[in-house]
Design a protein around this motif. Structure first.
Motif, short mmCIF file in Angstrom:
data_model
loop_
_atom_site.label_atom_id
_atom_site.label_comp_id
_atom_site.label_asym_id
_atom_site.label_seq_id
_atom_site.Cartn_x
_atom_site.Cartn_y
_atom_site.Cartn_z
N TYR A 159 0.84 -1.21 0.00
CA TYR A 159 0.00 0.00 0.00
C TYR A 159 0.88 1.26 0.00
O TYR A 159 0.63 2.20 -0.75
CB TYR A 159 -0.94 -0.01 1.21
CG TYR A 159 -1.96 1.09 1.17
CD1 TYR A 159 -3.05 1.01 0.31
CD2 TYR A 159 -1.83 2.21 1.98
CE1 TYR A 159 -3.98 2.03 0.26
CE2 TYR A 159 -2.76 3.23 1.94
CZ TYR A 159 -3.84 3.13 1.08
OH TYR A 159 -4.77 4.14 1.02
N ARG A 160 1.92 1.25 0.82
CA ARG A 160 2.84 2.40 0.84
C ARG A 160 3.53 2.58 -0.51
O ARG A 160 3.70 3.71 -0.98
CB ARG A 160 3.88 2.21 1.94
CG ARG A 160 3.34 2.39 3.31
CD ARG A 160 4.46 2.31 4.35
NE ARG A 160 3.91 2.05 5.64
CZ ARG A 160 4.09 0.93 6.35
NH1 ARG A 160 4.85 -0.03 5.87
NH2 ARG A 160 3.54 0.78 7.52
N ILE A 190 1.13 4.24 -2.86
CA ILE A 190 1.01 5.67 -2.57
C ILE A 190 2.24 6.42 -3.09
O ILE A 190 2.13 7.49 -3.69
CB ILE A 190 0.81 5.91 -1.05
CG1 ILE A 190 -0.49 5.27 -0.57
CG2 ILE A 190 0.85 7.39 -0.71
CD1 ILE A 190 -1.74 5.81 -1.23
N ASP A 210 -4.87 10.94 -7.64
CA ASP A 210 -6.00 10.78 -6.72
C ASP A 210 -6.87 9.59 -7.11
O ASP A 210 -7.37 8.86 -6.26
CB ASP A 210 -6.82 12.06 -6.68
CG ASP A 210 -6.01 13.24 -6.15
OD1 ASP A 210 -5.03 13.00 -5.41
OD2 ASP A 210 -6.34 14.40 -6.50
N ARG A 234 -5.01 6.38 -6.10
CA ARG A 234 -5.04 6.18 -4.65
C ARG A 234 -6.42 5.74 -4.17
O ARG A 234 -6.53 4.87 -3.31
CB ARG A 234 -4.63 7.48 -3.95
CG ARG A 234 -3.16 7.76 -4.07
CD ARG A 234 -2.77 9.03 -3.39
NE ARG A 234 -1.34 9.26 -3.53
CZ ARG A 234 -0.70 10.30 -3.05
NH1 ARG A 234 -1.36 11.24 -2.39
NH2 ARG A 234 0.59 10.43 -3.22
N GLU A 235 -7.45 6.33 -4.73
CA GLU A 235 -8.82 5.95 -4.35
C GLU A 235 -9.11 4.50 -4.73
O GLU A 235 -9.68 3.75 -3.94
CB GLU A 235 -9.81 6.89 -5.05
CG GLU A 235 -11.25 6.65 -4.69
CD GLU A 235 -12.16 7.61 -5.43
OE1 GLU A 235 -13.23 7.15 -5.87
OE2 GLU A 235 -11.80 8.79 -5.58
N ARG A 258 -7.18 2.13 -2.39
CA ARG A 258 -7.84 2.07 -1.08
C ARG A 258 -9.08 1.17 -1.13
O ARG A 258 -9.31 0.34 -0.24
CB ARG A 258 -8.22 3.49 -0.64
CG ARG A 258 -8.98 3.56 0.65
CD ARG A 258 -8.10 3.22 1.80
NE ARG A 258 -8.85 3.31 3.03
CZ ARG A 258 -8.30 3.39 4.20
NH1 ARG A 258 -6.99 3.40 4.32
NH2 ARG A 258 -9.03 3.44 5.27
N LYS A 259 -9.86 1.32 -2.20
CA LYS A 259 -11.07 0.52 -2.35
C LYS A 259 -10.73 -0.97 -2.46
O LYS A 259 -11.37 -1.81 -1.81
CB LYS A 259 -11.84 0.98 -3.58
CG LYS A 259 -13.20 0.34 -3.73
CD LYS A 259 -14.04 0.99 -4.81
CE LYS A 259 -13.39 0.80 -6.15
NZ LYS A 259 -14.21 1.28 -7.28
N PHE A 313 -8.03 -2.53 -1.33
CA PHE A 313 -7.52 -3.02 -0.06
C PHE A 313 -8.66 -3.21 0.94
O PHE A 313 -8.65 -4.17 1.72
CB PHE A 313 -6.46 -2.07 0.51
CG PHE A 313 -5.08 -2.38 0.02
CD1 PHE A 313 -4.21 -3.14 0.76
CD2 PHE A 313 -4.64 -1.90 -1.21
CE1 PHE A 313 -2.93 -3.44 0.31
CE2 PHE A 313 -3.37 -2.18 -1.68
CZ PHE A 313 -2.52 -2.96 -0.92
N GLU A 314 -9.63 -2.32 0.93
CA GLU A 314 -10.78 -2.46 1.83
C GLU A 314 -11.60 -3.70 1.47
O GLU A 314 -12.09 -4.39 2.36
CB GLU A 314 -11.67 -1.21 1.78
CG GLU A 314 -11.08 -0.02 2.50
CD GLU A 314 -10.95 -0.23 4.00
OE1 GLU A 314 -11.78 -0.95 4.59
OE2 GLU A 314 -10.02 0.33 4.58
N ARG A 324 -9.83 -6.78 2.78
CA ARG A 324 -9.44 -6.67 4.18
C ARG A 324 -9.77 -7.91 5.01
O ARG A 324 -8.98 -8.35 5.84
CB ARG A 324 -10.11 -5.46 4.79
CG ARG A 324 -9.77 -5.21 6.21
CD ARG A 324 -10.53 -4.02 6.72
NE ARG A 324 -9.72 -3.35 7.71
CZ ARG A 324 -9.98 -2.16 8.18
NH1 ARG A 324 -11.02 -1.50 7.73
NH2 ARG A 324 -9.22 -1.62 9.10
#
Length: 154
Positions: free
Chosen positions: A74-75, A78, A96, A99-100, A103-104, A106-107, A110
């Motif tokens: 994840y890092r 980014i 952006d 990144r969005e 994040r989606k 990875f969620e 999870r």
């Protein structure tokens, strides 16, 4: 457990000898001959062993290492998105958007528990980041070459 077996054994041996002397017919069920055999067959022998502790430790280390790998990925995503500074057709920076989306994804992953799926996701993510960076570097090289050709023509 061993003390129970020892007590039962001392009780069962005289009882067995007494039964043999009375010449009772043997039952057809083919069950255990002694109390020890009966206990061996029917008593659950689940004792905490070092193997269980080792398995738990290995599982915990595996989870920790996959968490570390996921955070590291994840890092890296980014960090890699810093280079995507141009906007799309709506005027939103690609940085952006990427990144969005990261994040989606990875969620969504999870709560995944299957180690094989987690490993596939991590490998796929690493490959995607590397491929995106390789393409970015290639495009920048092409742009630099184009600029150098344009500057030499003038």
């Amino acid at each position: 457990m061993t003390s129970i077996v020892a007590k039962c054994r001392t009780f069962a041996i005289p009882l067995r000898d007494q039964l043999q002397r009375t010449t009772l017919p043997r039952l057809l069920h083919n069950g255990p001959d002694t109390v020890e055999e009966l206990l061996e067959r029917h008593v659950v022998k689940k004792e905490k062993s070092l193997d269980d502790d080792e398995n738990e430790l290995i599982t915990r280390q595996r989870l920790t290492s996959t968490r570390r790998e996921a955070l590291s990925l994840y890092r890296d995503i980014i960090r890699a998105t810093r280079f995507f500074l141009w906007a799309d057709s709506r005027g939103v920076l690609w940085r952006d958007i990427l990144r969005e989306n990261a994040r989606k994804e990875f969620e969504e992953a999870r709560l995944e528990k299957d180690p094989e799926i987690i490993t596939r996701l991590l490998i796929g993510g690493r490959d995607a980041v590397q491929a995106a960076l390789d393409k970015l570097v290639e495009k920048q090289k092409q742009q630099l070459e184009q600029e150098q050709r344009d500057s030499t023509r003038r």
